[in-house]
Design a protein around this motif. Sequence first.
Motif, PDB file in Angstrom:
ATOM      1  N   GLN A 144      27.326  42.191  45.459  1.00 40.01           N
ATOM      2  CA  GLN A 144      27.749  41.253  46.436  1.00 40.01           C
ATOM      3  C   GLN A 144      29.402  40.816  46.515  1.00 40.01           C
ATOM      4  O   GLN A 144      29.848  40.633  47.541  1.00 40.01           O
ATOM      5  CB  GLN A 144      27.104  39.875  46.222  1.00 40.01           C
ATOM      6  CG  GLN A 144      27.286  38.822  47.557  1.00 40.01           C
ATOM      7  CD  GLN A 144      26.031  37.871  47.258  1.00 40.01           C
ATOM      8  OE1 GLN A 144      25.327  37.389  48.055  1.00 40.01           O
ATOM      9  NE2 GLN A 144      26.074  37.093  46.088  1.00 40.01           N
ATOM     10  N   GLU A 145      29.718  40.875  44.959  1.00 40.42           N
ATOM     11  CA  GLU A 145      31.158  40.729  44.710  1.00 40.42           C
ATOM     12  C   GLU A 145      31.480  41.105  43.556  1.00 40.42           C
ATOM     13  O   GLU A 145      30.834  41.299  42.796  1.00 40.42           O
ATOM     14  CB  GLU A 145      31.420  38.990  45.267  1.00 40.42           C
ATOM     15  CG  GLU A 145      32.787  38.742  45.005  1.00 40.42           C
ATOM     16  CD  GLU A 145      33.046  37.049  45.332  1.00 40.42           C
ATOM     17  OE1 GLU A 145      34.133  36.649  45.324  1.00 40.42           O
ATOM     18  OE2 GLU A 145      32.006  36.491  44.929  1.00 40.42           O
ATOM     19  N   GLY A 146      32.799  41.812  43.635  1.00 40.88           N
ATOM     20  CA  GLY A 146      33.182  42.207  42.231  1.00 40.88           C
ATOM     21  C   GLY A 146      32.889  43.550  41.894  1.00 40.88           C
ATOM     22  O   GLY A 146      32.586  44.603  42.921  1.00 40.88           O
ATOM     23  N   ARG A 147      32.603  43.979  40.570  1.00 39.41           N
ATOM     24  CA  ARG A 147      32.215  45.083  40.181  1.00 39.41           C
ATOM     25  C   ARG A 147      31.016  44.868  38.903  1.00 39.41           C
ATOM     26  O   ARG A 147      30.604  43.731  38.797  1.00 39.41           O
ATOM     27  CB  ARG A 147      33.144  45.844  39.389  1.00 39.41           C
ATOM     28  CG  ARG A 147      33.865  45.201  38.229  1.00 39.41           C
ATOM     29  CD  ARG A 147      34.709  45.879  37.604  1.00 39.41           C
ATOM     30  NE  ARG A 147      35.170  45.218  36.122  1.00 39.41           N
ATOM     31  CZ  ARG A 147      34.805  45.342  34.932  1.00 39.41           C
ATOM     32  NH1 ARG A 147      33.548  46.049  34.880  1.00 39.41           N
ATOM     33  NH2 ARG A 147      35.229  44.829  34.140  1.00 39.41           N
ATOM     34  N   PHE A 148      30.401  46.256  38.801  1.00 39.01           N
ATOM     35  CA  PHE A 148      29.358  46.111  37.700  1.00 39.01           C
ATOM     36  C   PHE A 148      29.864  46.539  36.633  1.00 39.01           C
ATOM     37  O   PHE A 148      30.942  46.643  36.356  1.00 39.01           O
ATOM     38  CB  PHE A 148      28.057  46.906  38.241  1.00 39.01           C
ATOM     39  CG  PHE A 148      26.874  46.810  37.471  1.00 39.01           C
ATOM     40  CD1 PHE A 148      26.094  45.544  37.536  1.00 39.01           C
ATOM     41  CD2 PHE A 148      26.556  47.696  36.551  1.00 39.01           C
ATOM     42  CE1 PHE A 148      25.002  45.178  36.859  1.00 39.01           C
ATOM     43  CE2 PHE A 148      25.360  47.487  35.638  1.00 39.01           C
ATOM     44  CZ  PHE A 148      24.513  46.294  35.938  1.00 39.01           C
ATOM     45  N   ILE A 149      28.810  46.620  35.348  1.00 43.65           N
ATOM     46  CA  ILE A 149      29.281  46.961  34.135  1.00 43.65           C
ATOM     47  C   ILE A 149      29.737  48.319  33.935  1.00 43.65           C
ATOM     48  O   ILE A 149      29.221  49.234  34.625  1.00 43.65           O
ATOM     49  CB  ILE A 149      28.128  46.763  33.024  1.00 43.65           C
ATOM     50  CG1 ILE A 149      28.047  45.406  33.000  1.00 43.65           C
ATOM     51  CG2 ILE A 149      28.552  47.320  31.616  1.00 43.65           C
ATOM     52  CD1 ILE A 149      26.645  44.967  32.342  1.00 43.65           C
ATOM     53  N   THR A 150      30.948  48.904  33.217  1.00 44.42           N
ATOM     54  CA  THR A 150      31.424  50.382  33.486  1.00 44.42           C
ATOM     55  C   THR A 150      31.173  50.756  32.265  1.00 44.42           C
ATOM     56  O   THR A 150      30.761  50.223  31.011  1.00 44.42           O
ATOM     57  CB  THR A 150      33.020  50.293  33.955  1.00 44.42           C
ATOM     58  OG1 THR A 150      33.718  49.540  32.745  1.00 44.42           O
ATOM     59  CG2 THR A 150      33.139  49.612  34.805  1.00 44.42           C
ATOM     60  N   GLU A 151      31.376  52.245  32.025  1.00 44.38           N
ATOM     61  CA  GLU A 151      31.000  52.703  30.597  1.00 44.38           C
ATOM     62  C   GLU A 151      32.180  52.425  29.750  1.00 44.38           C
ATOM     63  O   GLU A 151      31.652  52.169  28.495  1.00 44.38           O
ATOM     64  CB  GLU A 151      31.247  54.265  30.765  1.00 44.38           C
ATOM     65  CG  GLU A 151      30.309  55.035  31.611  1.00 44.38           C
ATOM     66  CD  GLU A 151      30.460  56.618  31.809  1.00 44.38           C
ATOM     67  OE1 GLU A 151      31.370  56.817  31.354  1.00 44.38           O
ATOM     68  OE2 GLU A 151      29.503  56.931  32.538  1.00 44.38           O
ATOM     69  N   GLU A 152      33.464  51.931  30.135  1.00 49.01           N
ATOM     70  CA  GLU A 152      34.400  51.201  29.274  1.00 49.01           C
ATOM     71  C   GLU A 152      34.103  50.172  28.716  1.00 49.01           C
ATOM     72  O   GLU A 152      34.249  49.691  27.443  1.00 49.01           O
ATOM     73  CB  GLU A 152      35.780  51.239  29.871  1.00 49.01           C
ATOM     74  CG  GLU A 152      36.535  52.604  30.334  1.00 49.01           C
ATOM     75  CD  GLU A 152      36.023  53.412  31.564  1.00 49.01           C
ATOM     76  OE1 GLU A 152      34.959  52.727  32.143  1.00 49.01           O
ATOM     77  OE2 GLU A 152      36.175  54.264  31.632  1.00 49.01           O
ATOM     78  N   ASP A 153      33.183  49.251  29.457  1.00 54.62           N
ATOM     79  CA  ASP A 153      32.691  47.950  29.017  1.00 54.62           C
ATOM     80  C   ASP A 153      31.894  48.310  27.956  1.00 54.62           C
ATOM     81  O   ASP A 153      31.903  47.424  26.750  1.00 54.62           O
ATOM     82  CB  ASP A 153      31.941  47.267  30.057  1.00 54.62           C
ATOM     83  CG  ASP A 153      32.944  46.683  31.095  1.00 54.62           C
ATOM     84  OD1 ASP A 153      34.092  46.238  30.822  1.00 54.62           O
ATOM     85  OD2 ASP A 153      32.683  46.732  32.419  1.00 54.62           O
ATOM     86  N   VAL A 154      30.835  48.885  27.897  1.00 52.84           N
ATOM     87  CA  VAL A 154      30.054  49.476  26.900  1.00 52.84           C
ATOM     88  C   VAL A 154      30.624  50.082  25.773  1.00 52.84           C
ATOM     89  O   VAL A 154      30.307  49.625  24.601  1.00 52.84           O
ATOM     90  CB  VAL A 154      28.896  50.442  27.430  1.00 52.84           C
ATOM     91  CG1 VAL A 154      28.059  50.789  26.437  1.00 52.84           C
ATOM     92  CG2 VAL A 154      27.997  49.996  28.542  1.00 52.84           C
ATOM     93  N   GLU A 155      31.561  50.956  25.892  1.00 53.01           N
ATOM     94  CA  GLU A 155      32.285  51.573  24.896  1.00 53.01           C
ATOM     95  C   GLU A 155      33.106  50.716  23.872  1.00 53.01           C
ATOM     96  O   GLU A 155      33.027  50.548  22.769  1.00 53.01           O
ATOM     97  CB  GLU A 155      33.267  52.508  25.292  1.00 53.01           C
ATOM     98  CG  GLU A 155      32.472  53.934  25.570  1.00 53.01           C
ATOM     99  CD  GLU A 155      33.715  54.967  26.485  1.00 53.01           C
ATOM    100  OE1 GLU A 155      34.792  54.639  26.255  1.00 53.01           O
ATOM    101  OE2 GLU A 155      33.079  55.753  26.737  1.00 53.01           O
ATOM    102  N   GLN A 156      33.829  49.580  24.781  1.00 46.17           N
ATOM    103  CA  GLN A 156      34.472  48.531  23.865  1.00 46.17           C
ATOM    104  C   GLN A 156      33.608  47.262  23.613  1.00 46.17           C
ATOM    105  O   GLN A 156      34.354  46.333  23.042  1.00 46.17           O
ATOM    106  CB  GLN A 156      35.674  48.281  24.934  1.00 46.17           C
ATOM    107  CG  GLN A 156      36.823  49.624  25.020  1.00 46.17           C
ATOM    108  CD  GLN A 156      37.897  49.014  25.897  1.00 46.17           C
ATOM    109  OE1 GLN A 156      38.025  48.414  26.247  1.00 46.17           O
ATOM    110  NE2 GLN A 156      38.196  50.484  26.373  1.00 46.17           N
ATOM    111  N   ALA A 157      32.832  47.193  24.230  1.00 46.34           N
ATOM    112  CA  ALA A 157      31.629  45.917  23.828  1.00 46.34           C
ATOM    113  C   ALA A 157      32.402  44.812  24.542  1.00 46.34           C
ATOM    114  O   ALA A 157      32.636  43.473  23.792  1.00 46.34           O
ATOM    115  CB  ALA A 157      31.431  45.786  22.438  1.00 46.34           C
ATOM    116  N   THR A 158      33.013  44.685  25.727  1.00 43.51           N
ATOM    117  CA  THR A 158      33.673  43.776  26.181  1.00 43.51           C
ATOM    118  C   THR A 158      32.724  42.401  26.579  1.00 43.51           C
ATOM    119  O   THR A 158      31.694  42.689  26.610  1.00 43.51           O
ATOM    120  CB  THR A 158      34.363  44.293  27.451  1.00 43.51           C
ATOM    121  OG1 THR A 158      33.496  44.651  28.643  1.00 43.51           O
ATOM    122  CG2 THR A 158      35.265  45.443  27.425  1.00 43.51           C
TER     123      THR A 158
END
Length: 434
Positions: A144-158
Amino acid sequence: MRLIEGLFIGISAIRANKMRSLLTMLGIIIGVAAVLAMIAIGDGAKVIVLKDAQKLGGANQFTMYRTWYKQGAGGRWTRVRSNEYMEYGDVLAIEAECPSVSAVTPRIPEWRGSLIQAADGSETRAGYNGVDATYKIAMDWDMQEGRFITEEDVEQATTICVLGDEVATTLFGDKSPLGQEIKIAKGSGRYDRWGRRDSKRSTERFTVVGTMMPRGRSLRFGWSYDNLVFIPISTVQERFTGNDRIQDIVVYAHTVKDVPKAIEEVKTVIRKRHKGQDDFVRFFEMRSGMAQLEKISKMIKIALGSIAGFSLLVGGIGIMNMMLVAVSERTREIGLRKALGAKSFDILVQFLMEAVIMCGVGGAIGVGLGIFAGEGMAILAVKIAKIVPEWPAVVSTQWVLISVSFSAVIGILFGLYPAAKASSLSPIEALRTE
């Protein structure tokens, strides 16, 4: 006698006795209308079930989850003593080695409700799911707005999160939550060696990077994905569970028919990676619940359709009765036609066409009435059941054609005997009839 001529004679005979013809067609009209209305409601229920399954990701998915008990012979439950558990490597192995699988997404769920707070003090009780970047694609879910979780988020545990529509609305109202910070307070989520959950509480801060489109509440399970917060799975492992375990793995087969084959392929991978063991994993198939609902829907349609079918049978008997009366009334006409050179086959076609036209017209009227009745019953179903905001009345072209064709067949079957009786009359005896 030509077919077109027989058609016009049949129409003239019906117009000559309008009221009697209408009353005779009433059984056919009611029967066809009842059949279409019942089918429309039944197929509408099927559409509702399919839409509900789609909210949860579709009927082609199945979930494998870590279980601590298994059901043995005689239905007795025993504890699973295995120390094996699922991890991210299993996800990658299933993706690589299972040809019947289209997508795999890991999940660490918390359904019971955690306290979620915004910076301005507003709060709500909601669940969260630890997922990876494939989740949005596998669920066919739009932002609806913005973005979803990315592979970088998973790799870096953001420490980012994506909000379901209900959570976003409750915490932020009409304001955009992008860039805002929320706090999630819950139990630590850690498990001891006996599978018991640690009750210690922890609070973590997350930055909102996106919101999901509304998904709706599941009729079957009663909960809604709109009331969830989505977090990178590695972040959940690092900050909440404290281990590399994955509680659920959701697997998507290419089609619903591929689900059994995909399950066997997944079991093979699990056994290969976990010392030949697969009893620590249990499978839940979305299609199994749908199959039960479809069976119930089919039984309802068969039962109600049979009742409606009896109406058609009664209508057919009424057609036969009226045609026998017509033969008796028009005996002299039959004799006169035969005396002028009409063959027995011509008389047979004349009366048979009259019966078929009557049933065909009744069937056409019944189709219109059935569509109207189906819409009315759908509105009534919403008011009575109160489980869905809208109940679709699905009237397919196939069933319309079947209903009209069936009514014409009834006209042939039940009009054949009176027509044969008319065609067998002797012209001399017919002319003597007063």
